[in-house]
Design an enzyme around this catalytic site. Structure first.
Site, PDB file in Angstrom:
ATOM      1  N   LYS A  58       0.825  -1.217   0.000  1.00 20.57           N
ATOM      2  CA  LYS A  58       0.000   0.000   0.000  1.00 20.57           C
ATOM      3  C   LYS A  58       0.862   1.272   0.000  1.00 20.57           C
ATOM      4  CE  LYS A  58      -2.084  -1.029   3.861  1.00 20.57           C
ATOM      5  NZ  LYS A  58      -1.306  -2.262   4.125  1.00 20.57           N
ATOM      6  N   ARG A  75      11.700  -5.713   4.636  1.00 19.97           N
ATOM      7  CA  ARG A  75      11.440  -4.272   4.442  1.00 19.97           C
ATOM      8  C   ARG A  75      12.446  -3.417   5.212  1.00 19.97           C
ATOM      9  NH1 ARG A  75       5.503  -1.855   5.349  1.00 19.97           N
ATOM     10  NH2 ARG A  75       5.696  -2.680   7.465  1.00 19.97           N
ATOM     11  N   ARG A 119      11.847  -1.888  10.940  1.00 23.17           N
ATOM     12  CA  ARG A 119      10.857  -1.511  11.953  1.00 23.17           C
ATOM     13  C   ARG A 119      10.738  -2.588  13.033  1.00 23.17           C
ATOM     14  NH1 ARG A 119       5.650   0.293   8.529  1.00 23.17           N
ATOM     15  NH2 ARG A 119       4.680  -0.848  10.245  1.00 23.17           N
ATOM     16  N   ARG A 177       0.081  -8.882  13.543  1.00 24.03           N
ATOM     17  CA  ARG A 177      -0.524  -7.833  12.707  1.00 24.03           C
ATOM     18  C   ARG A 177      -1.389  -8.434  11.612  1.00 24.03           C
ATOM     19  NH1 ARG A 177       4.600  -5.189  10.891  1.00 24.03           N
ATOM     20  NH2 ARG A 177       3.309  -3.949   9.507  1.00 24.03           N
ATOM     21  N   ARG A 213      -9.150   1.330   9.148  1.00 20.02           N
ATOM     22  CA  ARG A 213      -8.788  -0.059   9.448  1.00 20.02           C
ATOM     23  C   ARG A 213      -9.861  -0.753  10.276  1.00 20.02           C
ATOM     24  NH1 ARG A 213      -2.798   0.630   8.903  1.00 20.02           N
ATOM     25  NH2 ARG A 213      -1.763  -1.363   9.182  1.00 20.02           N
TER      26      ARG A 213
HETATM   27  P1  ADP Z   1       1.799  -1.579   7.437  1.00 21.28           P
HETATM   28  O1  ADP Z   1       2.493  -0.655   6.487  1.00 21.28           O
HETATM   29  O2  ADP Z   1       2.622  -2.772   7.701  1.00 21.28           O
HETATM   30  O3  ADP Z   1       0.408  -1.931   7.029  1.00 21.28           O
HETATM   31  P2  ADP Z   1       1.369   0.719   9.067  1.00 21.28           P
HETATM   32  O4  ADP Z   1       2.602   1.518   8.943  1.00 21.28           O
HETATM   33  O5  ADP Z   1       0.199   1.098   8.237  1.00 21.28           O
HETATM   34  O6  ADP Z   1       1.735  -0.802   8.833  1.00 21.28           O
HETATM   35  O7  ADP Z   1       0.884   0.698  10.568  1.00 21.28           O
HETATM   36  C1  ADP Z   1       1.765   0.392  11.629  1.00 21.28           C
HETATM   37  C2  ADP Z   1       0.972   0.305  12.917  1.00 21.28           C
HETATM   38  O8  ADP Z   1       0.369   1.571  13.213  1.00 21.28           O
HETATM   39  C3  ADP Z   1      -0.191  -0.688  12.887  1.00 21.28           C
HETATM   40  O9  ADP Z   1       0.218  -2.013  13.171  1.00 21.28           O
HETATM   41  C4  ADP Z   1      -1.079  -0.110  13.997  1.00 21.28           C
HETATM   42  O10 ADP Z   1      -0.571  -0.409  15.281  1.00 21.28           O
HETATM   43  C5  ADP Z   1      -0.922   1.394  13.782  1.00 21.28           C
HETATM   44  N1  ADP Z   1      -1.942   1.911  12.857  1.00 21.28           N
HETATM   45  C6  ADP Z   1      -1.740   2.392  11.614  1.00 21.28           C
HETATM   46  N2  ADP Z   1      -2.902   2.784  11.051  1.00 21.28           N
HETATM   47  C7  ADP Z   1      -3.869   2.537  11.965  1.00 21.28           C
HETATM   48  C8  ADP Z   1      -5.284   2.695  11.985  1.00 21.28           C
HETATM   49  N3  ADP Z   1      -5.945   3.181  10.922  1.00 21.28           N
HETATM   50  N4  ADP Z   1      -5.948   2.313  13.100  1.00 21.28           N
HETATM   51  C9  ADP Z   1      -5.312   1.835  14.181  1.00 21.28           C
HETATM   52  N5  ADP Z   1      -3.987   1.643  14.223  1.00 21.28           N
HETATM   53  C10 ADP Z   1      -3.263   1.987  13.130  1.00 21.28           C
HETATM   54  P1  ADP Z   2       2.315  -1.838   3.186  1.00 20.10           P
HETATM   55  O1  ADP Z   2       2.322  -0.329   3.198  1.00 20.10           O
HETATM   56  O2  ADP Z   2       1.074  -2.402   2.578  1.00 20.10           O
HETATM   57  O3  ADP Z   2       2.620  -2.426   4.524  1.00 20.10           O
HETATM   58  P2  ADP Z   2       4.864  -1.570   1.735  1.00 20.10           P
HETATM   59  O4  ADP Z   2       4.558  -0.698   0.576  1.00 20.10           O
HETATM   60  O5  ADP Z   2       5.602  -0.987   2.878  1.00 20.10           O
HETATM   61  O6  ADP Z   2       3.498  -2.307   2.233  1.00 20.10           O
HETATM   62  O7  ADP Z   2       5.657  -2.852   1.160  1.00 20.10           O
HETATM   63  C1  ADP Z   2       6.142  -3.873   2.018  1.00 20.10           C
HETATM   64  C2  ADP Z   2       7.512  -4.332   1.514  1.00 20.10           C
HETATM   65  O8  ADP Z   2       7.352  -5.032   0.275  1.00 20.10           O
HETATM   66  C3  ADP Z   2       8.504  -3.222   1.241  1.00 20.10           C
HETATM   67  O9  ADP Z   2       9.781  -3.683   1.567  1.00 20.10           O
HETATM   68  C4  ADP Z   2       8.386  -2.975  -0.277  1.00 20.10           C
HETATM   69  O10 ADP Z   2       9.597  -2.512  -0.842  1.00 20.10           O
HETATM   70  C5  ADP Z   2       8.042  -4.365  -0.787  1.00 20.10           C
HETATM   71  N1  ADP Z   2       7.098  -4.352  -1.924  1.00 20.10           N
HETATM   72  C6  ADP Z   2       6.032  -3.547  -2.118  1.00 20.10           C
HETATM   73  N2  ADP Z   2       5.362  -3.879  -3.247  1.00 20.10           N
HETATM   74  C7  ADP Z   2       6.013  -4.945  -3.761  1.00 20.10           C
HETATM   75  C8  ADP Z   2       5.810  -5.762  -4.941  1.00 20.10           C
HETATM   76  N3  ADP Z   2       4.774  -5.550  -5.771  1.00 20.10           N
HETATM   77  N4  ADP Z   2       6.669  -6.779  -5.155  1.00 20.10           N
HETATM   78  C9  ADP Z   2       7.708  -7.010  -4.308  1.00 20.10           C
HETATM   79  N5  ADP Z   2       7.942  -6.280  -3.195  1.00 20.10           N
HETATM   80  C10 ADP Z   2       7.124  -5.249  -2.921  1.00 20.10           C
END
Ligand code: ADP
Ligand code: ADP
Length: 215
Positions: free
Chosen positions: A15, A129, A162, A173, A90
């Site tokens: 995302k 990541r 992270r 998660r 979420r």
């Molecule tokens: P990811 O990129 O792996 O989906 P995020 O960076 O979006 O993770 O979120 C990291 C953490 O921040 C989540 O595991 C949660 O604890 C918190 N968080 C992020 N967005 C929300 C939300 N919309 N509601 C509640 N907690 C959130």
């Molecule tokens: P989210 O925000 O949904 O948690 P991220 O955009 O942070 O996901 O992506 C998670 C990890 O996967 C990062 O290390 C990113 O570089 C990698 N990644 C994202 N999209 C792809 C893809 N289409 N193929 C392979 N790796 C990806």
């Protein structure tokens, strides 16, 4: 009319990666709830301190804190034309709050790309990541490596893994996603806004599919 796009999908599906590309190409603001929390934690704000305990455990931050933070962010001038929401909403109460908030601003959710991939792919992406300290740019040691290990290509800052990308927290998660977030798929499907995107493809192909879906 402002354009608001909600990117839905499990942790690690891509995302943030796609939101940054979309924001760059469309000029819309990129709002990542996770980045906003991490910024608050870095600056040791009261919100950051409250959110930190939940984030480190891989749990969701309570709705009232999260909704307040997003309300404030969406009110800033750079969101006047709309925004790409990454990681929010979420939970169903967050989705309802977003709808009410956008109605206040005279807007609505335009489309909801739902990016999918298998759990195996998610775990592999999260465990490789690397995130940039300064601005949250993301890389992957295998799929999207930085030119120089440990250094952000875009701003030269340090890359770090992270705390919540540790194997144990990743499992939590993903479970939390299925328990609390996955129901938003039917929420937005019923509103006719959902478009499914195959997130298991390489980054460029996911972007292509996303743009086609947003036309
Ligand atoms: P990811 O990129 O792996 O989906 P995020 O960076 O979006 O993770 O979120 C990291 C953490 O921040 C989540 O595991 C949660 O604890 C918190 N968080 C992020 N967005 C929300 C939300 N919309 N509601 C509640 N907690 C959130
Ligand atoms: P989210 O925000 O949904 O948690 P991220 O955009 O942070 O996901 O992506 C998670 C990890 O996967 C990062 O290390 C990113 O570089 C990698 N990644 C994202 N999209 C792809 C893809 N289409 N193929 C392979 N790796 C990806």
């Amino acid at each position: 009319m402002s354009t608001y796009i909600v990117l839905l999908g499990p942790p690690g599906v891509g995302k943030g990666t796609q939101a940054k590309i979309l924001a760059e190409r469309t000029g819309l603001a990129h709002i990542s709830s996770g980045d906003l929390f991490r910024e608050n934690i870095k600056n040791q704000t009261e919100l950051g301190l409250r959110a930190q305990t939940f984030i480190n455990k891989g749990e969701l931050v309570p709705d009232d804190i999260t909704i307040g933070m997003i309300r404030e962010r969406l009110s800033l001038p750079d969101c006047a034309a709309g925004a790409i929401l990454d990681g929010f909403p979420r939970t169903p109460p967050q989705a309802d709050a977003l709808q009410a908030l956008l109605a206040e601003f005279g807007g609505h959710v335009h489309r909801v790309p739902f990016i999918t991939a298998s759990e195996e792919v998610l775990v592999e992406r999260l465990s490789g990541r690397w995130t940039c300290r300064a601005q949250g740019h993301v890389f992957h040691e295998k799929f999207n490596p930085p030119k120089q290990p440990g250094v952000c290509d875009l701003d030269g800052s340090e890359l770090y893994q992270r705390e919540d990308d540790k194997a144990e927290t990743v499992q939590r998660r993903i479970r939390v996603y299925f328990e609390q977030t996955a129901s938003l798929v039917s929420y937005y499907k019923e509103q006719g806004l959902l478009v499914e995107i195959d997130g298991a493809q390489p980054i460029e192909q996911v972007t292509e599919q996303l743009f086609a879906a947003l036309k």
